[in-house]
Design an enzyme around this catalytic site. Structure first.
Site, PDB file in Angstrom:
ATOM      1  N   GLU A 104     -16.401  42.312 -15.193  1.00 40.95           N
ATOM      2  CA  GLU A 104     -15.342  43.758 -15.257  1.00 40.95           C
ATOM      3  C   GLU A 104     -15.573  43.296 -17.418  1.00 40.95           C
ATOM      4  O   GLU A 104     -15.641  44.668 -17.685  1.00 40.95           O
ATOM      5  CB  GLU A 104     -14.148  43.382 -14.933  1.00 40.95           C
ATOM      6  CG  GLU A 104     -13.724  43.807 -13.533  1.00 40.95           C
ATOM      7  CD  GLU A 104     -11.984  43.370 -12.970  1.00 40.95           C
ATOM      8  OE1 GLU A 104     -11.781  42.626 -12.567  1.00 40.95           O
ATOM      9  OE2 GLU A 104     -11.673  45.014 -12.680  1.00 40.95           O
ATOM     10  N   GLU A 124     -12.707  41.352  -5.195  1.00 41.67           N
ATOM     11  CA  GLU A 124     -11.509  40.373  -5.401  1.00 41.67           C
ATOM     12  C   GLU A 124     -11.348  40.861  -3.384  1.00 41.67           C
ATOM     13  O   GLU A 124     -10.135  40.050  -3.233  1.00 41.67           O
ATOM     14  CB  GLU A 124     -10.739  41.473  -5.683  1.00 41.67           C
ATOM     15  CG  GLU A 124     -10.830  41.015  -7.931  1.00 41.67           C
ATOM     16  CD  GLU A 124     -11.913  41.039  -8.235  1.00 41.67           C
ATOM     17  OE1 GLU A 124     -12.819  41.243  -7.503  1.00 41.67           O
ATOM     18  OE2 GLU A 124     -12.208  41.362  -9.159  1.00 41.67           O
TER      19      GLU A 124
HETATM   20  C1  3H9 Z   1      -9.809  38.842 -10.956  1.00 42.29           C
HETATM   21  O1  3H9 Z   1     -11.115  38.466 -11.636  1.00 42.29           O
HETATM   22  C2  3H9 Z   1      -8.930  39.903 -10.564  1.00 42.29           C
HETATM   23  C3  3H9 Z   1      -9.160  40.578 -11.619  1.00 42.29           C
HETATM   24  O2  3H9 Z   1     -10.379  42.093 -10.798  1.00 42.29           O
HETATM   25  C4  3H9 Z   1      -7.909  41.611 -12.117  1.00 42.29           C
HETATM   26  C5  3H9 Z   1      -6.892  40.319 -12.874  1.00 42.29           C
HETATM   27  C6  3H9 Z   1      -5.903  41.560 -13.110  1.00 42.29           C
HETATM   28  N1  3H9 Z   1      -9.472  31.120 -10.241  1.00 42.29           N
HETATM   29  O3  3H9 Z   1     -14.972  26.867  -5.820  1.00 42.29           O
HETATM   30  P1  3H9 Z   1     -15.494  26.239  -6.284  1.00 42.29           P
HETATM   31  C7  3H9 Z   1     -11.621  26.876  -9.043  1.00 42.29           C
HETATM   32  S1  3H9 Z   1     -10.148  38.006  -9.022  1.00 42.29           S
HETATM   33  C8  3H9 Z   1      -8.761  29.870 -10.389  1.00 42.29           C
HETATM   34  O4  3H9 Z   1     -15.466  24.639  -5.624  1.00 42.29           O
HETATM   35  P2  3H9 Z   1     -17.547  26.243  -6.873  1.00 42.29           P
HETATM   36  C9  3H9 Z   1     -11.022  26.149  -7.523  1.00 42.29           C
HETATM   37  O5  3H9 Z   1     -10.399  26.221  -6.874  1.00 42.29           O
HETATM   38  C10 3H9 Z   1     -11.131  36.271  -8.984  1.00 42.29           C
HETATM   39  N2  3H9 Z   1      -9.430  28.222  -9.696  1.00 42.29           N
HETATM   40  O6  3H9 Z   1     -16.819  25.917  -6.982  1.00 42.29           O
HETATM   41  C11 3H9 Z   1     -12.187  24.667  -7.615  1.00 42.29           C
HETATM   42  O7  3H9 Z   1     -10.612  23.530  -7.587  1.00 42.29           O
HETATM   43  P3  3H9 Z   1     -10.834  21.865  -7.267  1.00 42.29           P
HETATM   44  C12 3H9 Z   1     -11.914  36.917  -8.255  1.00 42.29           C
HETATM   45  C13 3H9 Z   1     -10.290  28.666  -9.475  1.00 42.29           C
HETATM   46  O8  3H9 Z   1     -19.131  26.458  -7.712  1.00 42.29           O
HETATM   47  C14 3H9 Z   1     -12.917  24.446  -9.230  1.00 42.29           C
HETATM   48  O9  3H9 Z   1     -12.912  25.738  -9.535  1.00 42.29           O
HETATM   49  N3  3H9 Z   1     -12.553  35.682  -8.175  1.00 42.29           N
HETATM   50  C15 3H9 Z   1     -11.647  30.300  -9.664  1.00 42.29           C
HETATM   51  O10 3H9 Z   1     -18.700  26.734  -5.308  1.00 42.29           O
HETATM   52  C16 3H9 Z   1     -14.218  24.492  -8.318  1.00 42.29           C
HETATM   53  O11 3H9 Z   1     -14.688  25.915  -7.264  1.00 42.29           O
HETATM   54  C17 3H9 Z   1     -13.176  34.879  -7.205  1.00 42.29           C
HETATM   55  O12 3H9 Z   1     -12.197  35.413  -5.690  1.00 42.29           O
HETATM   56  C18 3H9 Z   1     -10.870  30.394  -9.820  1.00 42.29           C
HETATM   57  N4  3H9 Z   1     -11.114  32.315  -9.996  1.00 42.29           N
HETATM   58  O13 3H9 Z   1     -18.321  28.162  -6.595  1.00 42.29           O
HETATM   59  C19 3H9 Z   1     -14.482  34.120  -7.337  1.00 42.29           C
HETATM   60  N5  3H9 Z   1     -12.381  29.799  -9.334  1.00 42.29           N
HETATM   61  O14 3H9 Z   1     -11.727  21.884  -8.523  1.00 42.29           O
HETATM   62  C20 3H9 Z   1     -13.489  32.628  -6.512  1.00 42.29           C
HETATM   63  C21 3H9 Z   1     -12.804  28.407  -8.715  1.00 42.29           C
HETATM   64  O15 3H9 Z   1      -9.506  21.716  -8.551  1.00 42.29           O
HETATM   65  N6  3H9 Z   1     -13.901  32.011  -6.844  1.00 42.29           N
HETATM   66  N7  3H9 Z   1     -11.558  28.118  -8.519  1.00 42.29           N
HETATM   67  O16 3H9 Z   1     -10.817  22.563  -6.082  1.00 42.29           O
HETATM   68  C22 3H9 Z   1     -14.996  31.648  -6.166  1.00 42.29           C
HETATM   69  O17 3H9 Z   1     -15.986  32.487  -5.380  1.00 42.29           O
HETATM   70  C23 3H9 Z   1     -15.744  29.957  -6.081  1.00 42.29           C
HETATM   71  O18 3H9 Z   1     -15.004  28.831  -7.004  1.00 42.29           O
HETATM   72  C24 3H9 Z   1     -16.744  30.157  -7.256  1.00 42.29           C
HETATM   73  C25 3H9 Z   1     -17.632  28.839  -7.922  1.00 42.29           C
HETATM   74  C26 3H9 Z   1     -18.680  31.375  -6.853  1.00 42.29           C
HETATM   75  C27 3H9 Z   1     -16.513  31.093  -8.631  1.00 42.29           C
END
Ligand code: 3H9
Length: 678
Positions: A104, A124
């Site tokens: 975004e 999301e």
């Molecule tokens: C959004 O953006 C909302 C907006 O539209 C509107 C807002 C108003 N936040 O998965 P990993 C942590 S909604 C906080 O093992 P990878 C995860 O818990 C968001 N923490 O790494 C982990 O912590 P720990 C939309 C996050 O390389 C560490 O980072 N985005 C977030 O295998 C490593 O993560 C999503 O839904 C976060 N957003 O994969 C994406 N993301 O080490 C969600 C990760 O303590 N994330 N953490 O266990 C993912 O899909 C994967 O984490 C990503 C990296 C592909 C980014």
């Protein structure tokens, strides 16, 4: 160190985001970014801006841990508006994945430049919300409705190539040149009088097929049934085509707030964090660093062995499969090849990738060829005597530091380990069928399994793309032990008057992809059935005796037509009725509610016992097992989270009402008004 820094490259202000591990847009980052935007606005010497990031990706989006708390200014939508409203062009450099808020932010910039590895997405919906920082309104304006819908509604990212083709990326450059190319791009556009502004564009939404929304809803109706977020996603994109931008954004905000506070999103966020937490072993000593693994041996080329092998082959490990007979080996390798070819036909792998994976495979009829393997996994027949024989042999052949793993789904890993001279090197690796597809891996920790072996298993699981959960030793480990309680009640319900189709429907209505009897038919009723010892002692035995062995024989609990469509069977009803009479149970109409309670509450209770005994490290691990291995609907969070949501007192009362066992932990937590997931 600030998480956002600015530097000047002549007239270009370079804003760098650095918030490991995923560059999430936390409050601190948003504040610092807003200050950078102010700096760009207020410095007359700045003619253009580049936004870039350090680390292995651009951004994983908003900081999900802040959801559900009161919003803190500047919010992400406010920050993105301020970027878009800058009267200087902004180029965003996407050095890898840009998800959610990361995408975004990019949409709020005038120009987007990436590298071949860049992936852009709005995931999301997978955490039960919709893009809430303008994504539903800006993306269709940039790429058109037809392209925006699947990106927003499935949550799956697009590749850099695709992004460029649909107008989401302006340029793709070599990774090592990204920073310089972005600055050059900024200089190039600085002199232009007009720049594309996503929210103001109408060229891509003016001419869309109005039938696209109806068609999309119809096509995905089954997959999206009962889910709040995808419905709102579609509605929001539709509104982008009907309302002025400001009104569309207001609706997006309204939907976002409604979804983020709802039970489904809470459950899906729980599932997200639970999966990541599951990979961590409590109390593991610091020196338990993963052992290097490069060569993997697999014993057994059957369905399980072949599926397990594919995980390692695809991830680039050398694999040796050992079988007893050449024919079985050839058959197994043939199936692996066939599976890869099918994946390639679907476009999910290239022919070169298939060849590369197959190139890592060697086969043998001799256990000696496992001598140099770093890890050997046995996937032979599920019988203790056979497993012991295999492990006895492995003990004499494997190199001293090799890990010896069993794919057993029920048996005592301690007993298997005890027949080796190195029980600390033995671990359970319980893959789920089809092992090349199912994400779950139960890592079974024997009493003597070393911390280093556990650390290696968890690390390896991540490398082959599995969601690993640690389980202690018990009959059936976490998943199958709980499943047994559900099966027990499913059979009981038949004796009291329920029919397989009713029990299955109650579970599919709840959100499972199939119920217990459909599952039995798919797996085969003859698993563990011995034609020489059969004695017509259960419904299942009689069905097997009559050749009703499940889908593979065209009939099981149901009759199947050539398209695998099922219909209830009079023959099965008669067999059930016969057993019901013998059981002496009164036949009655059983409500759906009772079926749901008797199917699901005993599982929660078993989960509580599993926690109490320390078989699972935490309640969320149990949820992870059920969501990833048994089709528990993620939007209810898994059995323990679901129990928390409906209230442990409700579960307790239900168990008591049905005269079922209640674990002390469940009773205690219910009395104190506590939850499993803390
Ligand atoms: C959004 O953006 C909302 C907006 O539209 C509107 C807002 C108003 N936040 O998965 P990993 C942590 S909604 C906080 O093992 P990878 C995860 O818990 C968001 N923490 O790494 C982990 O912590 P720990 C939309 C996050 O390389 C560490 O980072 N985005 C977030 O295998 C490593 O993560 C999503 O839904 C976060 N957003 O994969 C994406 N993301 O080490 C969600 C990760 O303590 N994330 N953490 O266990 C993912 O899909 C994967 O984490 C990503 C990296 C592909 C980014």
């Amino acid at each position: 160190m600030s998480k956002v820094t600015t530097t000047r490259e002549g007239e270009v202000l370079v804003v760098t985001l650095d918030n490991p591990p995923v560059n999430a847009f936390s409050t601190e980052v948003r504040n610092a970014m807003a200050a950078a935007v102010d700096e760009a606005a207020n410095d007359e010497g700045v003619k253009a801006v580049v936004i870039r990031a350090e680390g292995r990706m651009f951004s994983g989006g908003a900081d999900i841990t802040e959801f559900g708390k009161p919003p803190v200014h500047p919010t992400l939508p406010e920050l993105i508006d301020s970027i878009e409203n800058l009267d200087k062009p902004v180029v965003v450099a996407l050095n890898g994945t840009a998800l959610g808020g990361g995408c975004e932010i990019a949409l709020g910039c005038n120009y987007r430049i990436g590298i071949p590895a860049t992936k852009i997405g709005l995931p999301e919906v997978k955490i039960g919300i919709l893009p809430g920082a303008g994504g539903t309104q800006r993306l269709p304006r940039v790429v058109g409705v037809e392209e925006a819908l699947p990106i927003i509604v499935t949550g799956n990212p697009v590749s850099s190539k695709k992004a460029e083709a649909i107008g989401l990326l302006d340029r793709i450059v070599a990774p090592e040149n990204l920073r310089q190319e972005a600055i050059a791009f900024a200089r190039e556009v600085a002199g232009r009088s007009e720049h594309p502004v996503s929210s103001k564009r109408t060229d891509r939404i003016d001419q869309h097929d109005p039938g696209v929304f109806k068609a999309f809803r119809e096509k995905n109706a089954r997959r999206l049934k009962g889910l709040d977020a995808p419905a709102r996603c579609i509605e929001a994109v539709e509104l982008a085509t009907q309302l002025p931008y400001d009104e569309g954004i207001a609706k997006e905000r309204e939907f976002f707030m409604e979804l983020v506070m709802g039970d489904q999103s809470k459950a899906l966020r729980h599932v997200f964090f639970a999966e990541r937490q599951a990979g961590k072993i409590d109390g593991l000593p610091r020196d338990a660093v993963p052992l290097p693994i490069s060569k993997v041996g697999i014993i057994g080329a059957g369905t399980m062995g072949g599926g397990i092998a594919m995980n390692f082959l695809s991830a680039g490990y050398d694999v040796t499969i050992v079988e007893r007979e050449q024919e079985a080996l050839d058959r197994g390798v043939g199936i692996i090849r066939k599976n890869y070819d099918a994946t390639a036909r679907k476009g999910r792998m290239s022919a070169e990738q298939v060849d590369k994976a197959m190139g890592h495979l060697t086969t043998s009829l001799d256990y000696q060829d496992l001598a140099d393997c770093d890890l050997v996994i046995e996937a032979v027949f599920e019988l203790m005597a056979i497993k012991k024989d295999v492990f006895g042999k492995l003990d004499t052949i494997c190199k001293p530091e090799a890990i010896m793993a069993s794919n057993t789904s029920y048996l005592d890993v301690n007993e298997i380990a005890a027949c080796t001279s190195r029980p600390e090197q033995v671990v359970g690796l319980h893959f789920f069928s089809p092992a090349n597809i199912m994400r779950l891996l139960e890592v079974v920790r024997g009493d003597r399994t070393s911390p280093q072996v556990m650390a290696t298993a968890m690390d390896l699981a991540k490398k082959i793309g599995k969601v690993a959960v640690v389980s202690g030793v018990c009959h059936g480990f976490i998943g199958n032990r709980m499943l047994a309680k559900r099966q027990e009640q499913a059979s009981e319900l038949l004796m009291e008057g329920a029919r397989p189709a009713q029990v299955d429907r109650v579970l599919t209505d709840f959100g499972f992809p199939m119920g217990p009897f459909q599952m039995a038919d798919l797996a085969g009723l003859d698993i563990g059935w011995d034609p020489d010892k059969t004695s017509s002692s259960s419904v299942r035995e009689v069905l097997c005796e009559r050749g009703r062995r499940g889908q593979k024989t065209g009939k099981g609990f149901y009759d199947y037509d050539e398209n695998r469509q099922r219909t209830p069977s009079d023959e099965v009803d008669a067999v059930i009725a016969d057993f019901a009479v013998k059981s002496g149970k009164a036949q009655r109409d059983i409500s759906d509610e009772e079926i749901r309670e008797r199917q699901l509450y005993p599982m929660v209770n078993e989960g509580a016992l599993i926690l109490e005994e320390g078989v699972a490290q935490r309640a969320s691990d149990i949820d992870t097992v059920w969501v990833n291995g048994y089709g528990w609907p993620p939007h209810t969070g898994g059995p323990m989270f679901w129990a928390d949501t409906i209230g442990l007192d409700t579960v307790l009362a239900g168990l008591e009402k049905h005269g079922m066992e209640v674990s002390p932990l469940l009773r205690d937590k219910a009395a104190k008004g506590e939850t499993f997931n803390g």
